[in-house]
Write an enzyme that holds these catalytic residues in place. Sequence first.
Site, PDB file in Angstrom:
ATOM      1  CG  HIS A 230      38.148  28.062  33.273  1.00 16.17           C
ATOM      2  ND1 HIS A 230      37.226  28.039  32.237  1.00 16.17           N
ATOM      3  CD2 HIS A 230      39.325  27.671  32.731  1.00 16.17           C
ATOM      4  CE1 HIS A 230      37.822  27.644  31.133  1.00 16.17           C
ATOM      5  NE2 HIS A 230      39.096  27.412  31.398  1.00 16.17           N
TER       6      HIS A 230
ATOM      7  CG  HIS B 112      43.729  21.833  35.732  1.00 10.73           C
ATOM      8  ND1 HIS B 112      42.481  21.637  35.190  1.00 10.73           N
ATOM      9  CD2 HIS B 112      44.287  22.855  35.026  1.00 10.73           C
ATOM     10  CE1 HIS B 112      42.290  22.471  34.192  1.00 10.73           C
ATOM     11  NE2 HIS B 112      43.365  23.223  34.070  1.00 10.73           N
TER      12      HIS B 112
HETATM   13  O1  G3P Z   1      46.943  24.862  33.231  1.00 10.19           O
HETATM   14  C1  G3P Z   1      46.640  25.316  31.956  1.00 10.19           C
HETATM   15  C2  G3P Z   1      45.240  25.010  31.615  1.00 10.19           C
HETATM   16  O2  G3P Z   1      44.445  25.243  32.735  1.00 10.19           O
HETATM   17  C3  G3P Z   1      44.759  25.814  30.456  1.00 10.19           C
HETATM   18  O3  G3P Z   1      43.440  25.561  30.096  1.00 10.19           O
HETATM   19  O4  G3P Z   1      41.088  26.185  29.988  1.00 10.19           O
HETATM   20  O5  G3P Z   1      41.863  24.765  31.849  1.00 10.19           O
HETATM   21  O6  G3P Z   1      42.473  27.164  31.779  1.00 10.19           O
HETATM   22  P1  G3P Z   1      42.169  25.946  30.966  1.00 10.19           P
HETATM   23 CA    CA Z   2      43.789  27.270  33.713  1.00  9.32          CA
END
Ligand code: G3P
Ligand code: CA
Length: 252
Positions: A53, A11
């Site tokens: 992000h 992630h």
């Molecule tokens: O992988 C999905 C997740 O990343 C969604 O939340 O805020 O981390 O982009 P965020």
């Molecule tokens: Ca994400």
Amino acid sequence: MVGGVAGIVAHRGASGEFPEHTMSAFEAAVAEGADAIECDVRLTKDQHLVCLHDRTVERTSDGTGAVSELDLADLRAMDFGSWKRPGHPEPVVTLDELIELARTAGRKLFVETKHPVRFGGMVEQKLLAALQRHGLAKPADLADAPVTVISFSGSAVWRVRRNAPGVPAVLLGEASRLLGGGAATAVRAQGIGPSVESLRERPDTVAKARAAGRFTYCWTVDSEADVALCNGLGVQWIATNHPARTRSWLRG
Ligand code: G3P
Ligand code: CA
């Protein structure tokens, strides 16, 4: 295949230890054996897709401003590494650069579109153009697709499905939104992406999705208990900030 989980997704890269969305985080994800990498993409003012992000750069760089109001050259002059690892400056990463890394390393990508309303469908349009440019938007067996688009926006998922039938798409959200299947059906999503917090509340979401022919991508799975939950439910993809730790928990 590890246990009931088909793949570990890093992630924002291996972002538990390295600054999110930087080459060090993406390279660590590969070194730690992640099967895939997740990244968020945003459009710069001069229409380049970059892996970031937040709407603004303050949290993860030494710069200021909204990504949409900055050119790529402005972002390239900023340091996106030292906020997490002092003394280790790192540049912004473009989607093209990440695609090259993933291709070289043989890893899949899960690309999340973050799109201010004012951009309309431009983020998806640019993303699909990039995938076409790299030869990654051809119709493919779902399981072999090198890139999957993920989004909280039903309209973004729908645009991907309509304009690039060979690119799988996942509708993100809370399990309560995804459970009935109607939201995913409406936009022809092949997968659903519940948060792990919501999956704890409604673990039946995974079996219901499977019965409807959809796979499940769960985020962000960072504890041993949550990894075990996903493994037991047969979640296909788990997104974690800690790929190496997750791999060892799945083996254990
Ligand atoms: O992988 C999905 C997740 O990343 C969604 O939340 O805020 O981390 O982009 P965020
Ligand atoms: Ca994400």
